[in-house]
Design an enzyme around this catalytic site. Sequence first.
Site, PDB file in Angstrom:
ATOM      1  N   ASN A 153      35.723  55.060  32.696  1.00 35.00           N
ATOM      2  CA  ASN A 153      35.636  54.842  31.246  1.00 35.00           C
ATOM      3  C   ASN A 153      34.538  53.866  30.845  1.00 35.00           C
ATOM      4  OD1 ASN A 153      37.183  52.747  32.365  1.00 35.00           O
ATOM      5  ND2 ASN A 153      38.212  52.383  30.425  1.00 35.00           N
ATOM      6  N   GLU A 251      43.928  46.324  38.454  1.00 34.98           N
ATOM      7  CA  GLU A 251      43.809  46.353  36.985  1.00 34.98           C
ATOM      8  C   GLU A 251      44.128  47.772  36.563  1.00 34.98           C
ATOM      9  OE1 GLU A 251      43.209  43.705  35.260  1.00 34.98           O
ATOM     10  OE2 GLU A 251      42.382  42.311  36.735  1.00 34.98           O
ATOM     11  N   CYS A 285      41.105  50.703  28.527  1.00 33.40           N
ATOM     12  CA  CYS A 285      42.448  50.293  28.936  1.00 33.40           C
ATOM     13  C   CYS A 285      43.093  49.398  27.888  1.00 33.40           C
ATOM     14  CB  CYS A 285      42.394  49.591  30.274  1.00 33.40           C
ATOM     15  SG  CYS A 285      41.212  48.233  30.282  1.00 33.40           S
ATOM     16  N   GLU A 464      41.500  38.811  36.930  1.00 34.84           N
ATOM     17  CA  GLU A 464      40.071  38.637  37.189  1.00 34.84           C
ATOM     18  C   GLU A 464      39.482  37.914  35.990  1.00 34.84           C
ATOM     19  OE1 GLU A 464      38.303  42.366  38.518  1.00 34.84           O
ATOM     20  OE2 GLU A 464      39.615  42.429  40.264  1.00 34.84           O
TER      21      GLU A 464
HETATM   22  P1  NAP Z   1      42.033  56.762  38.491  1.00 36.83           P
HETATM   23  O1  NAP Z   1      42.151  58.229  38.502  1.00 36.83           O
HETATM   24  O2  NAP Z   1      43.185  55.953  38.934  1.00 36.83           O
HETATM   25  O3  NAP Z   1      40.740  56.428  39.353  1.00 36.83           O
HETATM   26  C1  NAP Z   1      40.211  55.119  39.491  1.00 36.83           C
HETATM   27  C2  NAP Z   1      39.363  55.085  40.749  1.00 36.83           C
HETATM   28  O4  NAP Z   1      40.202  55.240  41.893  1.00 36.83           O
HETATM   29  C3  NAP Z   1      38.327  56.207  40.834  1.00 36.83           C
HETATM   30  O5  NAP Z   1      37.166  55.730  41.455  1.00 36.83           O
HETATM   31  C4  NAP Z   1      39.057  57.212  41.694  1.00 36.83           C
HETATM   32  O6  NAP Z   1      38.193  58.118  42.309  1.00 36.83           O
HETATM   33  C5  NAP Z   1      39.724  56.293  42.699  1.00 36.83           C
HETATM   34  N1  NAP Z   1      40.847  56.875  43.423  1.00 36.83           N
HETATM   35  C6  NAP Z   1      41.607  57.950  43.100  1.00 36.83           C
HETATM   36  N2  NAP Z   1      42.551  58.162  44.052  1.00 36.83           N
HETATM   37  C7  NAP Z   1      42.400  57.187  44.992  1.00 36.83           C
HETATM   38  C8  NAP Z   1      43.070  56.866  46.207  1.00 36.83           C
HETATM   39  N3  NAP Z   1      44.102  57.577  46.664  1.00 36.83           N
HETATM   40  N4  NAP Z   1      42.635  55.791  46.902  1.00 36.83           N
HETATM   41  C9  NAP Z   1      41.616  55.043  46.460  1.00 36.83           C
HETATM   42  N5  NAP Z   1      40.928  55.315  45.323  1.00 36.83           N
HETATM   43  C10 NAP Z   1      41.318  56.371  44.593  1.00 36.83           C
HETATM   44  O7  NAP Z   1      41.658  56.217  37.047  1.00 36.83           O
HETATM   45  P2  NAP Z   1      40.606  56.825  36.046  1.00 36.83           P
HETATM   46  O8  NAP Z   1      41.190  58.094  35.500  1.00 36.83           O
HETATM   47  O9  NAP Z   1      39.251  56.839  36.676  1.00 36.83           O
HETATM   48  O10 NAP Z   1      40.578  55.705  34.924  1.00 36.83           O
HETATM   49  C11 NAP Z   1      41.473  55.651  33.876  1.00 36.83           C
HETATM   50  C12 NAP Z   1      42.588  54.670  34.160  1.00 36.83           C
HETATM   51  O11 NAP Z   1      42.038  53.390  34.430  1.00 36.83           O
HETATM   52  C13 NAP Z   1      43.502  54.462  32.966  1.00 36.83           C
HETATM   53  O12 NAP Z   1      44.821  54.412  33.413  1.00 36.83           O
HETATM   54  C14 NAP Z   1      43.081  53.108  32.436  1.00 36.83           C
HETATM   55  O13 NAP Z   1      44.060  52.415  31.714  1.00 36.83           O
HETATM   56  C15 NAP Z   1      42.718  52.405  33.686  1.00 36.83           C
HETATM   57  N6  NAP Z   1      41.836  51.280  33.401  1.00 36.83           N
HETATM   58  C16 NAP Z   1      42.325  50.011  33.541  1.00 36.83           C
HETATM   59  C17 NAP Z   1      41.523  48.921  33.246  1.00 36.83           C
HETATM   60  C18 NAP Z   1      42.031  47.511  33.389  1.00 36.83           C
HETATM   61  O14 NAP Z   1      41.218  46.601  33.434  1.00 36.83           O
HETATM   62  N7  NAP Z   1      43.318  47.285  33.460  1.00 36.83           N
HETATM   63  C19 NAP Z   1      40.208  49.130  32.834  1.00 36.83           C
HETATM   64  C20 NAP Z   1      39.742  50.433  32.700  1.00 36.83           C
HETATM   65  C21 NAP Z   1      40.565  51.505  33.007  1.00 36.83           C
HETATM   66  P3  NAP Z   1      38.004  59.571  41.618  1.00 36.83           P
HETATM   67  O15 NAP Z   1      37.374  59.337  40.300  1.00 36.83           O
HETATM   68  O16 NAP Z   1      37.141  60.283  42.554  1.00 36.83           O
HETATM   69  O17 NAP Z   1      39.394  60.165  41.519  1.00 36.83           O
END
Ligand code: NAP
Length: 488
Positions: A153, A251, A285, A464
């Site tokens: 994002n 996070e 997020c 963080e």
């Molecule tokens: P995601 O699907 O959980 O993916 C995040 C990262 O993890 C990506 O690089 C993903 O790779 C990788 N990943 C997926 N499966 C994994 C595994 N089994 N082991 C290790 N890494 C793995 O999240 P997203 O859809 O990219 O992002 C949206 C989410 O992020 C939302 O829930 C949002 O709230 C959260 N977010 C939180 C914050 C915060 O600071 N709290 C900030 C921004 C976003 P791939 O892309 O190749 O699957």
Amino acid sequence: MGHGGRILHFIDGRETPSADGRLFDNIAPATNEVVSEVARGGPAEVERAVAAARAALAGSWSGTTTEERAALLDRAADLIELRGEELARIESRDTGKTLAMASTVDIPRAIANFRFFAGAIRHEETGFHHMGSALNYTLRKPVGVVGLISPWNLPLYLLSWKTAPALAMGNAVVAKPSELTPGTASILAEILFEAGFPAGVFNVVHGFGPEAGQALVEHEDVLAISFTGGTGTGRRVGVAAAPLFKKLSLELGGKNPTIIFADAGFDAAVDSALRASFLNQGQICLCGSRLLVERPIHDRFVEKLVSLTKELVIGDPAAPDTFLGSLVSHGHRDKVESYVALAREEGGEVRCGGTRPDLPAPFDQGAFLTPAIITGLPAGCKTATEEIFGPVVTVHPFDDEAQALAMANGVDYGLSASLFTRDLDRAHRVAAALQTGLVWVNTWLLRDLRTPFGGVKGSGLGREGGKWSLDFFSETQNICIRLSEASE
Ligand code: NAP
């Protein structure tokens, strides 16, 4: 980026293909065009990157002084600034976000992260505890090889939020960006190398989460994982990392409330709620996806919010008046759309949006969705408690402070909240009672990089930001020196 529109891994100071030559397509979601091919990494590439990182730690990198590392971070910030337009274009292309958002938020904040952590280590003080008969001082050491896993994002912004403190503290990094947004991470690797970080200090392995990401989390020489992403993925990362006793920062997702009391400055509250609902297509997020509005102003508030939302321009991410670009992928749009359908099933009224807009080519192929406002749902239903991470918000009336708090805290998440009131006592009282890591009063998304950032409950583990990042990316060692036997 490599030749022929290929994005390769960056390992040991070099662009590197996968050992088996595998690639995947990088798709621009606003047009559904394939814009490049990306090397698809797995355990073999993670192994090479970790070996390069270990070699860097064994070499000249470990002898660098704080001032040398701070100067390198400043140089990196300068180089990101120089390539700012190109980075913003690539970020907008990979994510579908508006060019305006990428150029005014994503890239400037990435630059700020490097400058901030350069300053932070220049001014950092470590612990000293005098006992009379002895003195204690605290050393900070790098953790070693750290793994950084980031979402799609805010790709460069969030990767730099981890990279800058990790390098500031002298670690070597293996980063795994989201497969959906690989472009700017590779350019960051080039920039850091050009800035003078030695080969192997910053490596990028592209690929899919369950392959490359999982291999990074499971690698026994990777001693810390900083992960930003969804709550479900975070749980998998935690399960894999815990038996290896890795340092872990998670996070995760949010379902953040925006609470508007009847005494709030009405227009400012509506404007803020509108931004919190739909900035970056609702894919931040910290977005406020649940609006809790005190009953006397509820109807007027909804009416105003709906009318402002209908005026938001959606379409070509590069057009200067566009507020909403496309969602990050067609698959993600399907998921967000399914929540609009679910909301109807759960008895909600879709007051606007939730449809695919009629756009001219090439954007008619894009993953666009008009911003949706839903009323009439019970606060405990799925639409109102699960993270949607798109341009869909629900609005709920409340009658008093206790009810507002019960609704705000009645979800599995606890990342952030914002509340709007002119009553100072109430602001303090409600803020302290909210089960979230961050609270904004009469504002949203105002960030000071020195402050702790992170969530409670399903929103994550650890903090963080500022000294919390420096703590996470270092091991502290206490050294106790006895001063004299006589004084014991
Ligand atoms: P995601 O699907 O959980 O993916 C995040 C990262 O993890 C990506 O690089 C993903 O790779 C990788 N990943 C997926 N499966 C994994 C595994 N089994 N082991 C290790 N890494 C793995 O999240 P997203 O859809 O990219 O992002 C949206 C989410 O992020 C939302 O829930 C949002 O709230 C959260 N977010 C939180 C914050 C915060 O600071 N709290 C900030 C921004 C976003 P791939 O892309 O190749 O699957």
